[in-house]
Write a protein that holds these residues in place. Structure first.
Motif, short mmCIF file in Angstrom:
data_model
loop_
_atom_site.label_atom_id
_atom_site.label_comp_id
_atom_site.label_asym_id
_atom_site.label_seq_id
_atom_site.Cartn_x
_atom_site.Cartn_y
_atom_site.Cartn_z
N LYS A 2 -16.04 -8.75 -34.43
CA LYS A 2 -15.36 -7.81 -35.35
C LYS A 2 -13.93 -8.27 -35.57
N LEU A 6 -7.40 -4.44 -38.38
CA LEU A 6 -8.14 -3.62 -39.33
C LEU A 6 -7.31 -3.25 -40.56
N ASN A 36 0.04 1.64 -26.81
CA ASN A 36 -1.09 1.90 -27.71
C ASN A 36 -0.65 2.34 -29.10
N TYR A 40 -1.47 0.17 -32.38
CA TYR A 40 -2.20 0.78 -33.50
C TYR A 40 -1.40 0.61 -34.80
N GLY A 44 -3.80 -1.46 -36.75
CA GLY A 44 -4.79 -0.51 -37.26
C GLY A 44 -5.88 -0.19 -36.26
N ARG A 45 -5.72 -0.68 -35.03
CA ARG A 45 -6.67 -0.30 -33.97
C ARG A 45 -5.95 -0.33 -32.62
N VAL A 46 -6.58 0.31 -31.64
CA VAL A 46 -6.07 0.22 -30.27
C VAL A 46 -6.90 -0.82 -29.52
N PHE A 47 -6.23 -1.74 -28.85
CA PHE A 47 -6.92 -2.61 -27.91
C PHE A 47 -6.06 -2.74 -26.66
N ALA A 48 -6.64 -3.21 -25.57
CA ALA A 48 -5.87 -3.44 -24.35
C ALA A 48 -5.32 -4.85 -24.42
N ARG A 65 -9.23 -6.36 -23.51
CA ARG A 65 -10.44 -5.61 -23.84
C ARG A 65 -10.25 -4.98 -25.20
N PRO A 66 -11.28 -4.70 -26.00
CA PRO A 66 -12.69 -4.96 -25.74
C PRO A 66 -13.04 -6.41 -26.04
N ILE A 67 -14.25 -6.80 -25.62
CA ILE A 67 -14.79 -8.11 -25.99
C ILE A 67 -15.10 -8.11 -27.49
N PRO B 210 -11.53 -0.57 -25.42
CA PRO B 210 -10.35 -1.19 -24.79
C PRO B 210 -10.02 -0.57 -23.43
N PRO B 222 -10.60 4.12 -35.21
CA PRO B 222 -10.02 2.99 -34.46
C PRO B 222 -8.73 3.33 -33.71
N GLN B 316 -20.40 -5.24 -22.41
CA GLN B 316 -19.14 -5.27 -21.64
C GLN B 316 -19.35 -4.45 -20.39
#
Lengths: 390, 390
Positions: A2, A6, A36, A40, A44-48, A65-67, B210, B222, B316
């Motif tokens: 993905k 975003l 976070n 964002y 446009g997204r949250v990831f670690a 994360r995420p994968i 995440p 998201p 995951q």
């Protein structure tokens, strides 16, 4: 796989280039962003992980994360120390970290990775950037405003005789969630806590809280001392509803006051004063206006109406009448007596001139506005008068 | 005026003296505590301010908000710099601050106030203290467990044909709240976010998040990528319900799996394996047991059942099968492969050996346990098998 980012390529470029300009203006060579809310904003997204933005050169997205995310500049890491391998010899002379939101331990760890860099503070810089919304952000805020408005119009029909403030709040929460409310209430600062919103009935509005919200309430438990306390809603009391408007990742903030039948004339007067203050500030709030001058308008109008004792609380008072809102509920600018903020076009501001009337409860309204050259445009347009439960 | 410390004098003395012992053992002269979770632990309520606990000498409660609290050692302040006036010349040689939860900026400000003190880290120390619950804390956890159990027993009756995962979650949220759930989900660490709980139906369980939770889900937006994603619940899919059990300020953590009718044999096998793992760990989990040995039990049982591909996630995987729980959802001990934690009597631990089966969804259970000399006592006692919606 993905897409990691975003945002549209144009929107992403706008936000990153504004960040790069701020860095350059401040003489900072790069920012490493991990909060976070800021991640964002930038993607446009949250990831670690981390977004690394040099003042000059391409941005890098370090993902834990995420994968399964991909795109230009995406680098998977297991631990922050691996950032150094990618940066290599391009160590920035000055690196901005989010010192106002990142823990001491995390900042220490990151600083050690960039051992040769001087540390600067990215937090005020990101707060200032985020205070001025792009057109895409404003579109998301308007959607939240419309959905929140739709929920508020149905609140009077949720009341049943003998209901507690808690029971009413639960039905409003349910309606909001079914309308698409995400529930999550993003707040900057660890010490601020609230569950989805605040329904204050009668005297409970005069119970002071530990939190820096406009209104208080005893809460249901000393572990979360704010909001409804389980009292049965009684005739003659006001019921102030200030419930989460996060439908898109961007929040609107809106309050309306309800009553079983009506409230006494003092409370009615105060409620009208709140509506009038909102209108006066909205008319005055053009780009370039000092935020503190808007607070003065509110304070003066409350005093002229003889209502200063009740203004922004009775036993305990809040120190502001408005605040920026967007990804988080407490953004810039702050409409407060000693605020140094200056309004800018496309600030999004919640105004909440409220009153607590002993024996009645909290009255007043709150709306979210966009700052335009013509003044502040309201995007939370439900009826403003005190509304009787039907 | 209201009492600041809501704990009984005996309970307060126990918690403070345990903190003093930890400080003395670590050669630290005083701790300054400001995190809401830790303030609640030390006083039984949340307030804005600081609890100052010297290893030797009386504790001081520095309060910014709310107004109107009183008791021995209560000192009102407007800003942290005023702490210095009260401490006077009794500056501790070493002062512990909560470095793992307090922002860099706040720690810097506090360190400057105690200019001559060496800074130590209060966070691991408080985490270790809070991991071992007192009898009073266990009483509150048992109340949460009973209420959460009552809600879970009614979940099968909330399902209506054609419902989405989101609609089911909203009805569970409503039921929980009416039962007295505070909603608030206290998590240590800013980057962890969740709204009230997680309802995962079907394939959505295989969407990675995440966040460092046991299970994932795409989420509705998201900006909060975890949990339900609005899918209609279909026959043959599992529906995993893991919703907030905070009824008292102390949380229990509980998961049950539901289905419209039933799920395939692989999923049934995995669900049974989860129940068996919980039982095996509960039997083995006595004081003195290494936490990592409990993880090994889970891992082995999953492998022996031929289920390692699905264990703790499919695309995951999560890196733990259990975690301490109490005021926060992620306390010590951690049941993970490299955990150095050793179980102690009155640890309270959530075990959640879960599986994600492609084409079906998430299966397994989660319960909260108290560590006793006889093993782990379950305090979330709803039926464990996969339950059909009625």
């Amino acid at each position: 796989m993905k897409r990691l980012v975003l945002l549209s390529p144009e929107e992403s470029a706008v936000r990153l280039s504004r960040l790069r300009s701020s860095l350059a203006d401040a003489g900072i060579d790069a920012a490493l962003i991990s909060d976070n809310a800021n991640i964002y904003y930038l993607t446009g997204r949250v990831f670690a992980g981390y977004v690394y933005v040099p003042a000059v050169g391409p941005e890098i997205y370090f993902v834990r994360r995420p994968i399964g995310l991909e795109g230009d500049g995406v680098v998977y890491i297991r631990k922050p120390e691996q950032i150094a391998e990618t940066i290599g010899l391009n160590v920035p002379a000055t690196l901005a970290l989010e010192l106002d939101v990142t823990t001491w331990s995390d900042v220490s760890r990151l600083s050690a990775i960039f051992g040769e860099s001087k540390t600067a503070n990215a937090s005020p810089l990101m707060r200032r950037l985020r205070a001025v919304k792009t057109e895409a952000e404003i579109r998301l805020m308007k959607i939240s405003g419309e959905k929140q408005e739709r929920v508020y119009r149905r609140v009077p029909h949720l009341y049943r005789q003998g209901m507690t403030d808690m029971e009413l709040q639960v039905e409003i929460e349910r309606l909001s969630r079914l309308e698409g409310c995400l529930g999550q209430f993003r707040i900057s600062g660890d010490s601020m806590e609230l569950y989805m919103g605040n329904v204050l009935a009668g005297e409970n509005a005069d119970n002071p809280t530990p939190y820096d919200f406009a209104m208080g309430g005893e809460g249901l438990d000393p572990s979360l001392p704010v909001g409804c306390n389980g009292s049965i809603i009684k005739p003659g009391e006001s019921v102030m509803v200030d419930v989460n408007g996060n439908y898109t990742g961007y929040m609107t903030d809106m309050t309306r006051t309800f009553a079983i039948t009506t409230v006494d004339t003092l409370a009615q007067k105060a409620h009208k004063c709140s509506i009038d203050i909102c209108a006066a500030i909205a008319a005055a709030g053009t780009p370039g206006t000092e935020a503190k001058s808007l607070y003065t308008i509110a304070e003066k109008m409350a005093a002229e109406a003889g209502l200063e004792r009740y203004f922004m609380g009775h036993k305990q008072k809040a120190g502001f009448v408005g605040h920026g809102v967007g990804i988080e509920i407490n953004e810039l600018p702050v409409i407060a007596p000693r605020s140094k903020d200056i309004l800018a076009e496309n600030n999004t501001i919640a105004l909440e001139p409220k009153f607590v009337i002993p024996g009645v409860g909290a009255v007043g309204i709150e709306n979210t506005y966009i700052v335009t050259t013509q003044g502040m445009e309201c995007i939370t347009n439900a009826p403003q008068q005190i509304i009787s439960f039907t």
